[in-house]
Design an enzyme around this catalytic site. Sequence first.
Site, PDB file in Angstrom:
ATOM      1  N   ASN A   9      50.173  22.524  13.920  1.00 30.24           N
ATOM      2  CA  ASN A   9      49.198  23.113  14.804  1.00 30.24           C
ATOM      3  C   ASN A   9      49.556  24.125  15.573  1.00 30.24           C
ATOM      4  OD1 ASN A   9      47.458  23.189  17.082  1.00 30.24           O
ATOM      5  ND2 ASN A   9      47.832  21.082  17.841  1.00 30.24           N
ATOM      6  N   TRP A  10      49.150  25.119  15.389  1.00 30.00           N
ATOM      7  CA  TRP A  10      50.000  26.451  15.932  1.00 30.00           C
ATOM      8  C   TRP A  10      49.802  26.415  17.472  1.00 30.00           C
ATOM      9  CZ3 TRP A  10      49.786  31.437  12.459  1.00 30.00           C
ATOM     10  CH2 TRP A  10      50.538  30.939  11.150  1.00 30.00           C
ATOM     11  N   LYS A  11      48.554  25.786  17.837  1.00 28.90           N
ATOM     12  CA  LYS A  11      48.009  25.769  19.357  1.00 28.90           C
ATOM     13  C   LYS A  11      47.712  27.314  19.558  1.00 28.90           C
ATOM     14  CE  LYS A  11      50.832  21.742  20.184  1.00 28.90           C
ATOM     15  NZ  LYS A  11      51.262  20.842  21.361  1.00 28.90           N
ATOM     16  N   HIS A  94      42.126  16.672  19.971  1.00 19.19           N
ATOM     17  CA  HIS A  94      43.517  16.901  20.379  1.00 19.19           C
ATOM     18  C   HIS A  94      43.550  16.464  21.686  1.00 19.19           C
ATOM     19  CE1 HIS A  94      47.343  18.404  21.013  1.00 19.19           C
ATOM     20  NE2 HIS A  94      47.452  18.227  19.954  1.00 19.19           N
ATOM     21  N   GLU A  96      45.313  17.707  24.062  1.00 21.20           N
ATOM     22  CA  GLU A  96      45.193  18.901  25.037  1.00 21.20           C
ATOM     23  C   GLU A  96      43.851  19.329  25.359  1.00 21.20           C
ATOM     24  OE1 GLU A  96      47.865  21.293  22.664  1.00 21.20           O
ATOM     25  OE2 GLU A  96      49.463  19.951  23.208  1.00 21.20           O
ATOM     26  N   GLU A 166      48.705  10.396  17.727  1.00 21.33           N
ATOM     27  CA  GLU A 166      49.441  11.378  18.576  1.00 21.33           C
ATOM     28  C   GLU A 166      49.726  10.697  20.082  1.00 21.33           C
ATOM     29  OE1 GLU A 166      49.832  15.483  16.906  1.00 21.33           O
ATOM     30  OE2 GLU A 166      48.031  15.363  18.359  1.00 21.33           O
ATOM     31  N   GLY A 172      55.002  17.738  22.480  1.00 16.59           N
ATOM     32  CA  GLY A 172      55.728  18.522  23.162  1.00 16.59           C
ATOM     33  C   GLY A 172      56.803  18.461  24.231  1.00 16.59           C
ATOM     34  N   SER A 212      56.080  15.484  18.584  1.00 22.74           N
ATOM     35  CA  SER A 212      57.686  15.896  18.500  1.00 22.74           C
ATOM     36  C   SER A 212      58.225  15.621  17.140  1.00 22.74           C
ATOM     37  CB  SER A 212      58.535  15.311  19.824  1.00 22.74           C
ATOM     38  OG  SER A 212      57.982  15.894  20.896  1.00 22.74           O
ATOM     39  N   GLY A 233      53.508  20.183  16.141  1.00 23.00           N
ATOM     40  CA  GLY A 233      53.205  21.478  17.162  1.00 23.00           C
ATOM     41  C   GLY A 233      54.527  22.438  17.005  1.00 23.00           C
ATOM     42  N   GLY A 234      55.369  22.219  17.902  1.00 23.29           N
ATOM     43  CA  GLY A 234      56.392  23.290  17.934  1.00 23.29           C
ATOM     44  C   GLY A 234      57.153  23.503  16.799  1.00 23.29           C
TER      45      GLY A 234
HETATM   46  C1  PEP Z   1      50.498  18.523  18.499  1.00 25.16           C
HETATM   47  O1  PEP Z   1      50.301  19.380  19.110  1.00 25.16           O
HETATM   48  O2  PEP Z   1      49.789  17.974  17.749  1.00 25.16           O
HETATM   49  C2  PEP Z   1      52.057  18.013  18.504  1.00 25.16           C
HETATM   50  C3  PEP Z   1      52.301  16.947  17.724  1.00 25.16           C
HETATM   51  O3  PEP Z   1      52.780  19.085  18.925  1.00 25.16           O
HETATM   52  P1  PEP Z   1      54.453  18.714  19.103  1.00 25.16           P
HETATM   53  O4  PEP Z   1      54.957  18.515  17.539  1.00 25.16           O
HETATM   54  O5  PEP Z   1      55.088  19.977  19.485  1.00 25.16           O
HETATM   55  O6  PEP Z   1      54.815  17.753  20.060  1.00 25.16           O
END
Ligand code: PEP
Length: 250
Positions: A9-11, A94, A96, A166, A172, A212, A233-234
Site C-alpha cells: 500500500n503505497w498510500k 483502510h 486511514e 490491520e 506506521g 509495520s 505500507g512503509g
Molecule cells: C498499511 O498502510 O496498510 C500498513 C500496514 O502500513 P505500515 O506497514 O506502514 O504499518
Amino acid sequence: MRKPIIAGNWKMNKTAAECRELITALAPKVKDATCDVVVCVPFTDIALAAELTKNTNIAVGAQNIAWADSGAFTGEISAAMLIEAGAEYVIIGHSERRQYFGETDESVNKRLTQALKNGLKPILCVGEMLAEREGGLTEKVCRTQVVGAFDKISASDAEKVVIAYEPVWAIGTGKTATDEQANETIGFIRSVVKELYGAKVADGMRIQYGGSMNAKNVAGLMAQSEIDGGLIGGASLKADDFSIIVGAAK
Ligand code: PEP
C-alpha cells in the site's frame, strides 16, 4: 491450501517518475515469487504501473473506489476508471480512510459491493484502535466491521474478497502485533466469516496481517497458521525490503 498474497500500500507516495523507478527495481526481484504480489498505488500511477508490470507477476491495485458508477461525486473515482487504467485489486476501508475521511462500515459495504459488481478484487481492511484493544474490544470491533462490510453480499462474491487485519495501533508506528496476537485475531475474523458464509468460504478466504510488517518480522508472522500474507505500507516503498517480504511468503 490458501495462496499467500503480499500487497504493497503505497498510500500517498510516489510520483510517476518514482513509480517507474520502484517497479523497475522490484519486478526482477519478485519474479520467482510463489505468492500473489500486488502494488496498490495512487490513482495517478495506476496506468503507468499497469504498463510497467505487463508481462510480470505483479498485479496493480487502487486504494479506494466510489460506490456509484458515475456522476456528481467530486474527488471520487469509479470502478470503470480504475479498470480502464489497469487496476485489478482495490483496497477498501483502510483505517486511514476511516479515521481521516469519514469512512464508515456502511460506506465500506457500498464500496465493497461496487468493487465486486465490477470484477475488481477487494482487499477489505478491518482492525481495532489501541484503546479498543486495551479495553478488550478487539473481537467486538472486528466482528462489527466484518459483518457491516459483508452486509447483503452473497457467498459467491464474498469468496473473492481478501481481508487485511490491520490493528490501527500497529500501522506506521513500528509497533507490530505479536505473531500470536495477529494469528489469534485473524482466526477470530475467520470464525466470523464462517458464521456468515460457512466453513468452505471461511477456509478459502485469504486473510492478511497489516501493521509495520517488514523484512525482519515477516518470517514469524508468515509462519502462523491463520496468516495468509500481508498488507505492507512503509516497507513496500523500497524494492529490497518489499522483495524480502514477498520472498518470505511461501
Ligand atoms: C498499511 O498502510 O496498510 C500498513 C500496514 O502500513 P505500515 O506497514 O506502514 O504499518
